[in-house]
Every structure is written in C-alpha cells, then in structure tokens.
Design a protein around this motif. Structure first.
Motif, PDB file in Angstrom:
ATOM      1  N   SER A 125       0.958  -1.257   0.114  1.00  0.00           N
ATOM      2  CA  SER A 125      -0.238   0.063  -0.017  1.00  0.00           C
ATOM      3  C   SER A 125       0.740   1.159  -0.196  1.00  0.00           C
ATOM      4  CB  SER A 125      -0.933   0.025   1.214  1.00  0.00           C
ATOM      5  OG  SER A 125      -1.656   1.053   1.318  1.00  0.00           O
ATOM      6  N   VAL A 126       0.701   2.177  -0.953  1.00  0.00           N
ATOM      7  CA  VAL A 126       1.605   3.263  -1.069  1.00  0.00           C
ATOM      8  C   VAL A 126       0.740   4.445  -1.322  1.00  0.00           C
ATOM      9  CG1 VAL A 126       3.313   4.433  -2.425  1.00  0.00           C
ATOM     10  CG2 VAL A 126       3.428   1.900  -2.121  1.00  0.00           C
ATOM     11  N   ALA A 127       1.030   5.473  -0.499  1.00  0.00           N
ATOM     12  CA  ALA A 127       0.451   6.902  -0.889  1.00  0.00           C
ATOM     13  C   ALA A 127       1.241   7.984  -0.631  1.00  0.00           C
ATOM     14  CB  ALA A 127      -0.616   7.118   0.313  1.00  0.00           C
ATOM     15  N   ALA A 128       0.960   9.198  -1.762  1.00  0.00           N
ATOM     16  CA  ALA A 128       2.088  10.108  -1.742  1.00  0.00           C
ATOM     17  C   ALA A 128       0.955  11.277  -1.800  1.00  0.00           C
ATOM     18  CB  ALA A 128       2.931  10.287  -2.874  1.00  0.00           C
ATOM     19  N   GLN A 129       1.281  12.484  -0.967  1.00  0.00           N
ATOM     20  CA  GLN A 129       0.339  13.656  -1.025  1.00  0.00           C
ATOM     21  C   GLN A 129       1.235  14.824  -1.209  1.00  0.00           C
ATOM     22  OE1 GLN A 129      -3.141  14.486  -0.812  1.00  0.00           O
ATOM     23  NE2 GLN A 129      -2.145  16.351  -1.389  1.00  0.00           N
ATOM     24  N   GLY A 130       1.133  15.683  -2.255  1.00  0.00           N
ATOM     25  CA  GLY A 130       2.133  16.680  -2.509  1.00  0.00           C
ATOM     26  C   GLY A 130       1.877  17.758  -1.472  1.00  0.00           C
ATOM     27  N   GLY A 131       2.914  18.688  -1.262  1.00  0.00           N
ATOM     28  CA  GLY A 131       2.450  19.677  -0.327  1.00  0.00           C
ATOM     29  C   GLY A 131       1.896  20.827  -0.720  1.00  0.00           C
ATOM     30  N   THR A 132       2.265  22.000   0.002  1.00  0.00           N
ATOM     31  CA  THR A 132       1.720  23.318  -0.350  1.00  0.00           C
ATOM     32  C   THR A 132       2.946  24.292  -0.620  1.00  0.00           C
ATOM     33  OG1 THR A 132      -0.091  23.002   1.126  1.00  0.00           O
ATOM     34  CG2 THR A 132       0.569  25.505   0.484  1.00  0.00           C
ATOM     35  N   ALA A 133       2.917  25.038  -2.001  1.00  0.00           N
ATOM     36  CA  ALA A 133       4.147  25.679  -2.377  1.00  0.00           C
ATOM     37  C   ALA A 133       3.512  27.118  -2.684  1.00  0.00           C
ATOM     38  CB  ALA A 133       4.683  24.941  -3.620  1.00  0.00           C
ATOM     39  N   SER A 134       4.322  28.113  -2.407  1.00  0.00           N
ATOM     40  CA  SER A 134       4.054  29.428  -2.539  1.00  0.00           C
ATOM     41  C   SER A 134       5.120  30.421  -2.784  1.00  0.00           C
ATOM     42  CB  SER A 134       3.230  30.002  -1.313  1.00  0.00           C
ATOM     43  OG  SER A 134       2.767  31.679  -1.547  1.00  0.00           O
ATOM     44  N   SER A 135       5.086  30.832  -3.942  1.00  0.00           N
ATOM     45  CA  SER A 135       6.294  31.707  -4.375  1.00  0.00           C
ATOM     46  C   SER A 135       5.707  33.235  -4.836  1.00  0.00           C
ATOM     47  CB  SER A 135       6.884  31.400  -5.689  1.00  0.00           C
ATOM     48  OG  SER A 135       7.756  32.166  -6.245  1.00  0.00           O
ATOM     49  N   ASP A 136       6.775  34.110  -4.540  1.00  0.00           N
ATOM     50  CA  ASP A 136       6.316  35.661  -4.504  1.00  0.00           C
ATOM     51  C   ASP A 136       6.602  36.021  -6.245  1.00  0.00           C
ATOM     52  OD1 ASP A 136       5.771  36.022  -1.890  1.00  0.00           O
ATOM     53  OD2 ASP A 136       7.914  36.583  -1.546  1.00  0.00           O
ATOM     54  N   ILE A 137       7.740  35.644  -6.701  1.00  0.00           N
ATOM     55  CA  ILE A 137       8.083  36.019  -7.930  1.00  0.00           C
ATOM     56  C   ILE A 137       8.074  34.920  -9.038  1.00  0.00           C
ATOM     57  CG2 ILE A 137       8.987  38.163  -7.167  1.00  0.00           C
ATOM     58  CD1 ILE A 137      11.638  37.167  -8.080  1.00  0.00           C
ATOM     59  N   SER A 138       8.109  33.618  -8.716  1.00  0.00           N
ATOM     60  CA  SER A 138       8.590  32.595  -9.517  1.00  0.00           C
ATOM     61  C   SER A 138       7.602  31.266  -9.498  1.00  0.00           C
ATOM     62  CB  SER A 138       9.904  32.165  -9.265  1.00  0.00           C
ATOM     63  OG  SER A 138      10.471  31.127 -10.463  1.00  0.00           O
TER      64      SER A 138
END
Length: 200
Positions: A125-138
């Motif tokens: 059983s395998v599970a992957a959950q992407g995180g939260t990414a925030s960029s000001d200019i890129s």
C-alpha cells in the motif's frame, strides 16, 4: 538499516518528520526521508514494514533564494534484487515551501525500489500527497509520485498492490507557473512482468 545484503523477518516501523528552515539571504531546505530496509545488495524480507514521512516547512525572505520541502518514503530500497512476502505500507505527505523565488513542496513514496529483479507476494500500500508551495515572483511546484514496485529488472508479483497519489496546492503571487503533477503506478519495470493479482 543499510548493509551489503539484508535478510529480515521482523516487523519494521520507521517515521520521519521534516523540520523548519528559514533564510533571509539564502535558500532554505527541509528533508524528511525514510527507508524501511535499505541495502546495496539483495534483500529478502518476510516481515511487515511501515515507512511514513511528513514534510517540514521552509521560508525565504524578500530577494532571497528558493525554498524546498522534500519528502520521500520507501518500504524497501535495494541496489540488488528483492524477495518479499511481507506486507508493506509507504506514505509520504508533503510539507510547506514559502519562497521569494522558486518553491518546491514535493512528495514521493514507493513500496519496493530495486535495481535488479523483484519477486513479491506481500500486500503493498503506497500513498503520496504533494505539499503546499507558494512563490512571490517565480513558480510553485507541489508534485506527488507513488509507485508500488519500481525496478530496472524483472518483476514477478502475486501480492495485492494499492497506490494513490495526489498533488498539493500551489500559488505564484505574480501569476507565474505552478506545477501540480501527480503520478501513480502499481508496477514500473524495465524488464518482464508476471502478475497473478491485479493492482489498483
């Protein structure tokens, strides 16, 4: 544990929690990485394995560099061949990256990763959950990848495999690109594949 070869019949449970990293003038990185069993040689396993990693938090200030929160979990990782009859659970949950430039909050999970052949009869059983990414200019990258079995060799499988993958969330304040890619694969083999149980 890591050694030339591994023969295990015991229960293995490993967890990792990424930390917090911040920078006013440079980049910031946080890693959470786990391996249930790791070997530069062959692995023989009949024990239950649980590997879980949770990403940390990174933050960079104005006019600084990138922020990276990297999360990965492997049930078995081998540079050789793998013979497995134990049940394996691998989970990676992405963290948070808040950056002035590039932001990465990525997660990868794999039940069995081997360079040579894999013979598996255990449930995976395998599970992957992407995180939260925030960029000001890129750009903001919040990808997730999940694999039941991944190998450069042949695979013989009779165990049930369940794989889920979900991208996280991302925002670029200036409207630059965001990447929310999610990939899930039951069995990924460069060689031949023999399976008696469908994967889902």
């Amino acid at each position: 544990m890591s050694q030339t070869s591994v023969n295990n019949s015991g229960t293995v449970s490993v967890t990792a929690q990424g930390g917090e990293a911040s920078s006013d003038n440079g980049y910031a990185e946080s890693y959470a990485q786990v391996w249930g069993l790791s070997s530069v040689g062959d692995v023989s396993n009949s024990g239950a394995i649980s590997a879980a990693a949770t990403g940390g938090t990174t933050q960079t200030a104005s006019e600084s560099e990138y922020g990276l929160s990297w999360t990965e979990a492997y049930g078995i990782y081998s540079d050789g061949a793998v013979l497995n009859s134990g049940d394996i659970a691998a989970t990676a949950t992405g963290g948070t990256a808040d950056a002035y430039l590039d932001a990465y909050a990525e997660a990868r999970a794999c039940g069995i990763r081997a360079l040579a052949g894999v013979d598996n009869s255990g449930a995976i059983s395998v599970a992957a959950q992407g995180g939260t990414a925030s960029s000001d200019i890129s750009f903001a990258d919040h990808e997730a990848e999940a694999y039941g079995i991944s190998t450069e060799g042949d695979v013989r499988n009779s165990g049930a495999i369940s794989v889920t993958s979900a991208a996280g969330s991302g925002i670029s304040t200036t409207g630059y690109d965001t990447y929310g890619y999610a990939e899930a694969s039951g069995i990924e083999a460069a060689g031949s594949l023999t399976t008696a149980v469908p994967f889902r």
